[in-house]
Motif scaffolding. Structure first.
Motif, PDB file in Angstrom:
ATOM      1  N   ASN A 189      -9.026  99.474  67.994  1.00 32.47           N
ATOM      2  CA  ASN A 189      -7.681  99.648  68.531  1.00 32.47           C
ATOM      3  C   ASN A 189      -6.895 100.733  67.808  1.00 32.47           C
ATOM      4  O   ASN A 189      -6.912 100.813  66.575  1.00 32.47           O
ATOM      5  N   THR A 190      -6.191 101.547  68.597  1.00 31.63           N
ATOM      6  CA  THR A 190      -5.083 102.352  68.096  1.00 31.63           C
ATOM      7  C   THR A 190      -3.836 101.854  68.825  1.00 31.63           C
ATOM      8  O   THR A 190      -3.876 101.593  70.030  1.00 31.63           O
ATOM      9  N   TYR A 191      -2.724 101.707  68.101  1.00 26.36           N
ATOM     10  CA  TYR A 191      -1.535 101.056  68.674  1.00 26.36           C
ATOM     11  C   TYR A 191      -0.305 101.558  67.921  1.00 26.36           C
ATOM     12  O   TYR A 191      -0.335 101.727  66.695  1.00 26.36           O
ATOM     13  N   THR A 192       0.757 101.797  68.640  1.00 26.43           N
ATOM     14  CA  THR A 192       2.022 102.220  68.054  1.00 26.43           C
ATOM     15  C   THR A 192       3.054 101.113  68.214  1.00 26.43           C
ATOM     16  O   THR A 192       3.326 100.656  69.337  1.00 26.43           O
ATOM     17  N   ASN A 210      -4.954  96.375  61.132  1.00 24.86           N
ATOM     18  CA  ASN A 210      -3.672  96.095  61.776  1.00 24.86           C
ATOM     19  C   ASN A 210      -2.614  95.975  60.680  1.00 24.86           C
ATOM     20  O   ASN A 210      -2.940  95.973  59.492  1.00 24.86           O
ATOM     21  N   TYR A 219      -0.810 102.432  73.433  1.00 20.95           N
ATOM     22  CA  TYR A 219      -2.091 102.172  72.764  1.00 20.95           C
ATOM     23  C   TYR A 219      -3.249 102.797  73.525  1.00 20.95           C
ATOM     24  O   TYR A 219      -3.163 103.126  74.700  1.00 20.95           O
ATOM     25  N   ASN A 262      -2.023 100.216  64.183  1.00 17.27           N
ATOM     26  CA  ASN A 262      -3.468 100.002  64.043  1.00 17.27           C
ATOM     27  C   ASN A 262      -4.094 101.317  63.584  1.00 17.27           C
ATOM     28  O   ASN A 262      -3.537 102.397  63.809  1.00 17.27           O
ATOM     29  N   ASP A 321       4.473  99.969  71.683  1.00 21.64           N
ATOM     30  CA  ASP A 321       3.460  99.312  72.512  1.00 21.64           C
ATOM     31  C   ASP A 321       2.612 100.288  73.330  1.00 21.64           C
ATOM     32  O   ASP A 321       1.974  99.881  74.306  1.00 21.64           O
ATOM     33  N   TYR A 353      -1.389 110.174  74.744  1.00 25.03           N
ATOM     34  CA  TYR A 353      -1.337 109.495  73.450  1.00 25.03           C
ATOM     35  C   TYR A 353      -2.265 110.244  72.508  1.00 25.03           C
ATOM     36  O   TYR A 353      -3.458 110.395  72.766  1.00 25.03           O
ATOM     37  N   SER A 369      -3.415 106.128  64.933  1.00 21.88           N
ATOM     38  CA  SER A 369      -2.554 105.927  66.095  1.00 21.88           C
ATOM     39  C   SER A 369      -1.494 107.024  66.166  1.00 21.88           C
ATOM     40  O   SER A 369      -1.191 107.688  65.169  1.00 21.88           O
TER      41      SER A 369
END
Length: 272
Positions: free
Chosen positions: A37-40, A24, A178, A48, A176, A83, A169
């Motif tokens: 997790n992958t997250y923008t 993270n 993901y 992430n 937000d 995504y 990601s």
């Protein structure tokens, strides 16, 4: 042809061969998490990244990788309807999964500097090769697969270069957005990450072509000898070489073999 499955599960070909975690944009260590997790966040910036490393030592050093597929189970999704998650080889640094975080790959030494994430936190963005596959993921839960054939072949050819891989990601996505996946710590073994490898292996082999009855391929040889006349000697019990007059060939032996050899193939699996 060998079909191998590597994963962290007791009933697979090579159990316990996968390590995973996610990092993270902070100093959290997530190796014990049940999810990856992958997250923008903010928009258009990775927040992430997923790290995975597979022990491929059970694959023969001379194996030719026909296909290698990394499979993760998507457990949650939010934000954008589609995504993109890309897969890359990790380069230059070999992470310690028990200590890796967004700043360091081993709890001490920093990932290579870059300006791609919030507040210039490195998040391993400059420690990766160009994407080897990119999958556009919808919000449906279930198994998702990436083609990692090239990197697996590279690692079989040069095991020391296996630093693992990174799932990145989406860098062109709303804040937000993901996609989450089950990790090797998932309580359901069937959801854990899996690598499936199909390879062939060439092995030296000695085979005999002959008209002898105990040959590997009997009846595959034709022969005769020819003379300095018009005789046909195909039914003769011998093959002659002969010189006459001096320094001049008078006989010659001829043979021909007809055969087809298919190299043995193997199939093996390596799972989560």
């Amino acid at each position: 042809m060998a079909n191998c499955v590597f994963w962290r599960c007791s009933n697979t070909d090579f159990p316990g061969t996968i390590q995973d975690t996610f990092i993270n944009i902070n100093q959290s260590v997530n190796v014990a998490s049940a999810q990856l997790n992958t997250y923008t966040w903010p928009a258009n910036k990775p927040a992430n990244a997923v790290l995975v490393k597979i022990d491929l030592s059970q694959i023969p050093a001379d194996a030719h990788i026909q296909s290698a597929t990394l499979v993760l189970y998507q457990t949650d999704a939010g934000g954008d309807e589609t995504y993109d998650v890309s897969v890359h080889k990790l380069i230059d640094s070999s992470p310690d999964f028990s200590h890796a975080n967004g700043y360091t790959y081993n709890g001490i030494e920093d990932w290579a500097a870059n300006e791609l994430c919030y507040n210039n936190i490195p998040l391993a963005q400059s420690n990766i090769s160009p994407a080897q596959d990119v999958i556009s993921l919808d919000k449906n839960l279930g198994y998702k697969a990436w083609n990692v054939t090239g990197m697996v072949q590279d690692w079989v050819n040069d095991p020391a270069s296996n630093n693992g891989l990174l799932l990145n990601s989406d860098a062109i996505a709303s804040a937000d957005s993901y996609r989450f996946f089950a990790s090797t710590e998932s309580s359901d073994p069937e959801l854990r990450p899996m690598l499936e490898v199909v390879y062939t292996k060439s092995e030296p082999q000695t085979i005999a072509f002959s008209n002898r009855p105990n040959a590997d391929y009997p009846g595959t040889v034709q022969d005769t000898f020819i003379n300095i006349n018009q005789e046909v000697n195909v039914t003769s019990g011998q093959l002659n070489t002969y010189t006459w007059p001096q320094n001049t060939p008078a006989n010659a032996s001829c043979s021909n073999s007809t055969y087809r050899v298919s190299p043995a193939a193997q199939r093996s699996k390596v799972q989560r």
